[in-house]
Design an enzyme around this catalytic site. Structure first.
Site, PDB file in Angstrom:
ATOM      1  N   LYS A 207       1.034  -1.199  -0.098  1.00  0.00           N
ATOM      2  CA  LYS A 207      -0.100  -0.131  -0.026  1.00  0.00           C
ATOM      3  C   LYS A 207       0.859   1.266  -0.088  1.00  0.00           C
ATOM      4  O   LYS A 207       0.576   2.150  -0.744  1.00  0.00           O
ATOM      5  CB  LYS A 207      -0.851   0.144   1.280  1.00  0.00           C
ATOM      6  CG  LYS A 207      -2.022  -1.121   1.054  1.00  0.00           C
ATOM      7  CD  LYS A 207      -3.066  -0.673   2.104  1.00  0.00           C
ATOM      8  CE  LYS A 207      -4.338  -1.717   1.959  1.00  0.00           C
ATOM      9  NZ  LYS A 207      -5.351  -1.387   3.305  1.00  0.00           N
TER      10      LYS A 207
ATOM     11  N   LYS B  11      -5.321 -10.614  -7.061  1.00  0.00           N
ATOM     12  CA  LYS B  11      -6.403 -10.681  -6.056  1.00  0.00           C
ATOM     13  C   LYS B  11      -7.797  -9.631  -6.400  1.00  0.00           C
ATOM     14  O   LYS B  11      -7.564  -8.634  -6.632  1.00  0.00           O
ATOM     15  CB  LYS B  11      -6.069 -10.970  -4.576  1.00  0.00           C
ATOM     16  CG  LYS B  11      -5.813  -9.681  -4.144  1.00  0.00           C
ATOM     17  CD  LYS B  11      -5.820  -9.731  -2.384  1.00  0.00           C
ATOM     18  CE  LYS B  11      -5.538  -8.466  -2.016  1.00  0.00           C
ATOM     19  NZ  LYS B  11      -5.382  -8.229  -0.334  1.00  0.00           N
TER      20      LYS B  11
ATOM     21  N   LYS C  13     -10.885  -3.986  -4.024  1.00  0.00           N
ATOM     22  CA  LYS C  13     -11.570  -2.686  -4.151  1.00  0.00           C
ATOM     23  C   LYS C  13     -10.678  -1.827  -4.928  1.00  0.00           C
ATOM     24  O   LYS C  13     -11.133  -0.890  -5.792  1.00  0.00           O
ATOM     25  CB  LYS C  13     -11.537  -2.009  -2.801  1.00  0.00           C
ATOM     26  CG  LYS C  13     -12.840  -2.365  -2.166  1.00  0.00           C
ATOM     27  CD  LYS C  13     -14.072  -1.851  -2.691  1.00  0.00           C
ATOM     28  CE  LYS C  13     -15.390  -3.063  -2.902  1.00  0.00           C
ATOM     29  NZ  LYS C  13     -15.556  -3.451  -1.418  1.00  0.00           N
TER      30      LYS C  13
HETATM   31  P1  TYM Z   1     -10.590  -6.812   4.089  1.00  0.00           P
HETATM   32  O1  TYM Z   1     -11.494  -5.861   4.652  1.00  0.00           O
HETATM   33  O2  TYM Z   1      -9.596  -6.219   3.202  1.00  0.00           O
HETATM   34  O3  TYM Z   1     -11.210  -8.005   3.934  1.00  0.00           O
HETATM   35  C1  TYM Z   1     -12.378  -8.858   4.516  1.00  0.00           C
HETATM   36  C2  TYM Z   1     -12.083 -10.243   4.283  1.00  0.00           C
HETATM   37  O4  TYM Z   1     -12.155 -10.439   2.887  1.00  0.00           O
HETATM   38  C3  TYM Z   1     -10.925 -11.361   2.501  1.00  0.00           C
HETATM   39  N1  TYM Z   1     -10.916 -11.007   1.180  1.00  0.00           N
HETATM   40  C4  TYM Z   1     -10.556 -12.027   0.064  1.00  0.00           C
HETATM   41  N2  TYM Z   1     -10.949 -13.260   0.393  1.00  0.00           N
HETATM   42  C5  TYM Z   1     -10.845 -13.924  -1.127  1.00  0.00           C
HETATM   43  N3  TYM Z   1     -10.361 -13.292  -2.159  1.00  0.00           N
HETATM   44  C6  TYM Z   1     -10.277 -12.052  -2.308  1.00  0.00           C
HETATM   45  N4  TYM Z   1     -10.154 -11.461  -3.123  1.00  0.00           N
HETATM   46  C7  TYM Z   1     -10.353 -11.448  -0.957  1.00  0.00           C
HETATM   47  N5  TYM Z   1     -10.114  -9.861  -0.545  1.00  0.00           N
HETATM   48  C8  TYM Z   1     -10.569  -9.931   0.612  1.00  0.00           C
HETATM   49  C9  TYM Z   1     -10.046 -10.829   3.456  1.00  0.00           C
HETATM   50  O5  TYM Z   1      -9.013 -11.928   3.769  1.00  0.00           O
HETATM   51  C10 TYM Z   1     -10.805 -10.864   4.532  1.00  0.00           C
HETATM   52  O6  TYM Z   1     -11.017 -12.098   5.553  1.00  0.00           O
HETATM   53  N6  TYM Z   1      -7.298  -6.020   7.853  1.00  0.00           N
HETATM   54  C11 TYM Z   1      -8.517  -6.856   7.611  1.00  0.00           C
HETATM   55  C12 TYM Z   1      -9.807  -6.434   8.447  1.00  0.00           C
HETATM   56  C13 TYM Z   1      -9.430  -6.543   9.960  1.00  0.00           C
HETATM   57  C14 TYM Z   1      -9.357  -7.940  10.431  1.00  0.00           C
HETATM   58  C15 TYM Z   1      -9.414  -7.737  11.878  1.00  0.00           C
HETATM   59  C16 TYM Z   1      -9.725  -9.295   9.972  1.00  0.00           C
HETATM   60  C17 TYM Z   1      -9.311  -5.757  11.084  1.00  0.00           C
HETATM   61  N7  TYM Z   1      -9.168  -6.196  12.002  1.00  0.00           N
HETATM   62  C18 TYM Z   1      -9.218  -8.689  12.843  1.00  0.00           C
HETATM   63  C19 TYM Z   1      -9.739 -10.223  11.149  1.00  0.00           C
HETATM   64  C20 TYM Z   1      -9.609 -10.027  12.438  1.00  0.00           C
HETATM   65  C21 TYM Z   1      -9.113  -6.363   6.268  1.00  0.00           C
HETATM   66  O7  TYM Z   1      -8.352  -5.478   5.708  1.00  0.00           O
HETATM   67  O8  TYM Z   1      -9.651  -7.319   5.674  1.00  0.00           O
END
Ligand code: TYM
Length: 332
Positions: free
Chosen positions: A112, A195, A198
């Site tokens: 990022k 992947k 957004k």
């Molecule tokens: P975030 O918001 O980017 O994504 C949310 C969830 O979606 C999954 N994901 C995917 N899985 C499969 N293929 C994809 N292309 C794909 N894109 C996203 C992510 O693996 C995630 O499970 N840092 C985390 C949010 C967070 C969090 C936490 C998660 C903050 N605190 C504590 C678990 C526990 C995030 O940005 O996910």
């Protein structure tokens, strides 16, 4: 009952198919066997600039999609991170046991920050994985159901839990990432070696949970496939077709091998029609229910408020224990 916790950022106007298949579907499955906590990390969202009204709106929209996607409020606790102040409080303590080099090795920060240069990134973005560790450890969960891209962050949470326990005595459960094989990484339809995300360069590569059926269908039918015409599952040589097969398998529950046999000798077009139909059929009710829930934002706010109260009961117990162990004065 053992516990799980996970979160999803309110980053766009809709969850995308990767969020849905990689995370939400698995969250819904864990509800029966675990004491489940799911939350919207709005504090993570402000590590990059956000419009205030927009953020609040997307937080509600994300909550509505969780419920529409199957999070059952009788079984699970649903809340917003900023309404549980213990997250920020524990994050500070964990920041103080995280190595600077250790934080610098987090690949998501490197990705990022490389876009605008490290100087353009906030300190919040740098320390984001530590806040995530706090999110997790506060609830003492055995499992963290996430997609593959969050593996390294859960690993940091494990390291910090172990380190804290070693330094101050047994305090935290050391959690495990629960990553399903199917759907753990959904790829961009236009660029099937990256992947789905957004920040994708073309909206045509994304399937959003809130897209209408026509848009979903059109995007899947114009997905980039591969040069020859053979339907086969091979990530290295056929990333486009492999992604479509994995989406279809994940949405329908049919094993990849069965699908490969079914489409043997058929054209890519056949596969695309099947994928489009299956995805539309899965997402249509989620979209409809989300729109219904969004008609009553006051009700959503009250659901989230009671979730936050339940979450605080657990979070405050952990934080008190931590504060006592590090030598802070007793609570007033
Ligand atoms: P975030 O918001 O980017 O994504 C949310 C969830 O979606 C999954 N994901 C995917 N899985 C499969 N293929 C994809 N292309 C794909 N894109 C996203 C992510 O693996 C995630 O499970 N840092 C985390 C949010 C967070 C969090 C936490 C998660 C903050 N605190 C504590 C678990 C526990 C995030 O940005 O996910």
């Amino acid at each position: 009952r053992p516990r799980v916790l996970s979160g999803m950022q309110p980053s766009g106007d809709s969850l995308h198919l990767g969020n849905y298949l990689g995370a939400l579907v698995n969250w819904v499955k864990t509800q029966d066997d675990y004491d489940a906590f799911f939350f919207i990390p709005d504090m993570h969202a402000i590590t990059v600039p956000q419009d205030a009204a927009g953020l609040r709106e997307r937080t509600r929209k994300t909550a509505a999609q969780f419920i529409a996607g199957g999070i059952d409020l009788e079984k699970s606790t649903l809340f917003v991170q900023s309404q549980v102040p213990e997250h920020a409080q524990l994050a500070w303590v964990l920041n103080c046991i995280t190595g600077f080099g250790e934080a610098s090795r987090m690949t998501q920060f490197k990705d990022k920050s490389s876009k605008g240069g490290a100087d353009a990134s906030s300190v919040g973005l740098f320390t984001y994985p530590v806040l995530m560790a706090a999110d997790i450890l506060l609830y003492q969960p055995q499992g963290v159901p996430v997609g593959d891209d969050q593996r390294q962050h859960v690993e940091l949470a494990r390291d910090l839990a172990t380190r804290f326990n070693h330094r101050y005595g047994e305090t935290f459960v050391v959690p495990e990432a629960f990553i399903k094989k199917e759907g753990a990484r959904i790829y961009d339809l236009q660029n099937p070696t990256s992947k789905m995300s957004k920040s994708s360069s073309s909206p045509n590569g994304l399937i959003n949970v809130l897209d209408d059926a026509k848009t979903v269908s059109k995007r899947i039918k114009s997905a980039v496939t591969d040069d020859d015409t053979v339907v086969a599952h091979d990530r290295a040589s056929k990333p486009g077709v492999t992604n479509l097969l994995e989406i279809l398998s994940s949405v329908t529950g049919t094993p990849i091998l069965t699908l490969v046999n079914e489409f043997e000798g058929k054209m890519y077009g056949h596969l695309k029609v099947s994928v489009a139909d299956a995805v539309v059929e899965t997402l249509a009710p989620v979209r409809a229910r989300t729109l219904e829930l969004l008609e009553d934002p006051a009700e959503l706010d009250s659901i989230l408020a009671s979730g936050a109260l339940k979450a605080r009961e657990v979070a405050s117990r952990t934080l008190q224990d931590v504060y006592a162990r590090v030598g802070f004065m007793p609570p007033v």
